[in-house]
Design a protein around this motif. Structure first.
Motif, mmCIF file in Angstrom:
data_model
loop_
_atom_site.group_PDB
_atom_site.id
_atom_site.type_symbol
_atom_site.label_atom_id
_atom_site.label_comp_id
_atom_site.label_asym_id
_atom_site.label_seq_id
_atom_site.Cartn_x
_atom_site.Cartn_y
_atom_site.Cartn_z
ATOM 1 N N ASP A 171 90.818 -36.405 -29.210
ATOM 2 C CA ASP A 171 90.718 -34.949 -29.256
ATOM 3 C C ASP A 171 89.454 -34.556 -28.504
ATOM 4 O OD1 ASP A 171 88.462 -35.097 -31.019
ATOM 5 O OD2 ASP A 171 89.735 -35.011 -32.779
ATOM 6 N N ARG A 172 89.016 -33.333 -28.680
ATOM 7 C CA ARG A 172 87.783 -32.889 -28.005
ATOM 8 C C ARG A 172 86.851 -32.192 -28.983
ATOM 9 N NH1 ARG A 172 91.007 -30.185 -23.423
ATOM 10 N NH2 ARG A 172 92.581 -31.585 -24.272
ATOM 11 N N LEU A 173 86.968 -32.541 -30.281
ATOM 12 C CA LEU A 173 86.116 -31.913 -31.306
ATOM 13 C C LEU A 173 85.564 -32.944 -32.284
ATOM 14 C CD1 LEU A 173 87.941 -28.568 -32.272
ATOM 15 C CD2 LEU A 173 85.731 -28.828 -31.139
ATOM 16 N N GLY A 174 85.100 -34.072 -31.787
ATOM 17 C CA GLY A 174 84.418 -35.023 -32.654
ATOM 18 C C GLY A 174 85.277 -36.114 -33.257
ATOM 19 N N THR A 200 85.419 -18.823 -36.903
ATOM 20 C CA THR A 200 86.310 -19.433 -35.929
ATOM 21 C C THR A 200 87.657 -19.730 -36.567
ATOM 22 O OG1 THR A 200 84.459 -20.464 -34.762
ATOM 23 C CG2 THR A 200 86.644 -21.373 -34.361
ATOM 24 N N ASP A 201 88.721 -19.383 -35.867
ATOM 25 C CA ASP A 201 90.064 -19.778 -36.257
ATOM 26 C C ASP A 201 90.505 -20.937 -35.369
ATOM 27 O OD1 ASP A 201 90.533 -18.008 -38.322
ATOM 28 O OD2 ASP A 201 91.349 -16.447 -37.005
ATOM 29 N N PHE A 202 91.238 -21.863 -35.968
ATOM 30 C CA PHE A 202 91.772 -22.990 -35.213
ATOM 31 C C PHE A 202 93.277 -22.798 -35.027
ATOM 32 C CE2 PHE A 202 87.906 -24.506 -37.164
ATOM 33 C CZ PHE A 202 87.287 -25.177 -36.120
ATOM 34 N N VAL A 203 93.738 -23.084 -33.823
ATOM 35 C CA VAL A 203 95.145 -22.866 -33.469
ATOM 36 C C VAL A 203 95.668 -24.095 -32.743
ATOM 37 C CG1 VAL A 203 94.881 -20.349 -33.335
ATOM 38 C CG2 VAL A 203 94.503 -21.750 -31.293
ATOM 39 N N GLY A 224 92.933 -25.726 -30.556
ATOM 40 C CA GLY A 224 92.243 -24.626 -29.898
ATOM 41 C C GLY A 224 91.379 -23.862 -30.883
ATOM 42 N N ARG A 225 90.405 -23.147 -30.364
ATOM 43 C CA ARG A 225 89.503 -22.351 -31.202
ATOM 44 C C ARG A 225 89.493 -20.904 -30.719
ATOM 45 N NH1 ARG A 225 84.051 -25.954 -31.203
ATOM 46 N NH2 ARG A 225 84.621 -26.112 -29.007
#
Length: 294
Positions: A100-103, A38-41, A29-30
């Motif tokens: 995933d959904r980020l590349g 941006t923090d990633f969680v 999550g972002r």
């Protein structure tokens, strides 16, 4: 059913064979911060909102990282990874697809962790959840459903990861012809010109191969871009050299993406500096280069 060769799976293949494989969602999550950072969680919330039917969450903020390590995303102990794989229903004969959904770099991280366990029945969905939907795949909502426990047994491959001490020796030797340091950070982070962030810049002598630059508009690996970049860095097979690059980034994620990219083009030999710049810059006495390498 037989998994296709290579580490990548195309979305239409997964749509056709979804029921025959175990699917893992490695999404994160972002959270936006003031100033545009941006923090990633943990990806548990985004997983609940939408995921491939029947998928299980491979949480890189949970069991797929070492909670006691000083740096985020440090690989877990083999015993902990083995236990989590069993919880997810993975058996020694399972075929696994991770996305995933980020590349794709977070999915690649899971792929690398299983490679380090001697398990090569894992593939990464090229283009992730976006490619799945584009190929006609449906998504579901809600929490993951518990799986019947698997019998996964790890067979560690310790040579995949290198320590800070090994990287220091490589830098001190000044000879990286067979084990070049390759950084997967974006150029602006690699050069860090004008930045006062002590974690930016790069390890002296490194080559820059930004993982994000290797993706097309859908987040899939673009092999033409990748092959051009490898040729420019003199890492391509046309030179006839046996090269085992040492890959790193900020915290080990984009480095895993580079490892996946290399394997996808038939270059399976790599090592990863797991602590990456997080670990390298933890000691201010270690040299950090800013600007382009000469």
């Amino acid at each position: 059913m037989t998994l296709p060769d290579g580490p990548l799976i195309a979305a239409p293949w997964l749509v056709a064979h979804r029921a025959e494989v175990i699917v893992l969602d490695a999404s994160v999550g972002r959270i936006g911060r003031p100033g545009g950072a941006t923090d990633f969680v943990s990806g548990r919330d985004v997983f609940t909102q939408a995921h491939i039917p029947g998928a299980h969450l491979a949480d890189l903020f949970g069991a797929f990282s070492d909670p006691d390590a000083p740096f985020a995303f440090t690989r877990p102990h083999i015993a902990a990874l083995e236990q989590e794989a069993r919880r997810l229903g993975i058996r020694n004969d399972s075929d696994v697809v991770v996305y995933d959904r980020l590349g794709g770099a977070y999915a690649a991280r899971i792929w690398v962790l299983f490679r380090a366990c001697g398990f090569d029945r894992v593939r990464v969905l090229n283009g992730g959840l976006t490619a799945w939907v584009h190929a006609g795949g449906i998504v579901e909502t809600g929490p993951e459903v518990s799986a019947s426990p698997g019998n996964f047994t790890a067979r560690p491959v310790p040579s995949i990861f290198v320590s800070t001490e090994e990287v220091m020796e490589l830098v001190a030797s000044g000879d990286a012809s067979r084990s070049p340091l390759v950084c997967g950070l974006r150029k602006v982070q690699f050069t860090a010109e004008g930045s006062d962030d002590p974690r930016l810049g790069h390890i002296p002598g490194s080559l820059n191969l930004p993982y994000a630059d290797l993706l097309d508009s859908m987040g899939r690996l673009d092999f033409a871009r990748l092959n051009d970049a490898l040729k420019e860095l003199q890492l391509g097979p046309e030179l006839g050299r046996q090269i085992t690059p040492v890959l790193y980034c900020g915290g080990g994620i984009n480095a895993a993406g580079l490892a996946l990219a290399l394997a996808a083009t038939g270059r399976p030999s790599f090592r990863i500096y797991d602590d990456s710049m997080n670990g390298w810059t933890a000691d201010p006495s270690r040299p950090v280069h800013r600007g382009q390498e000469r």
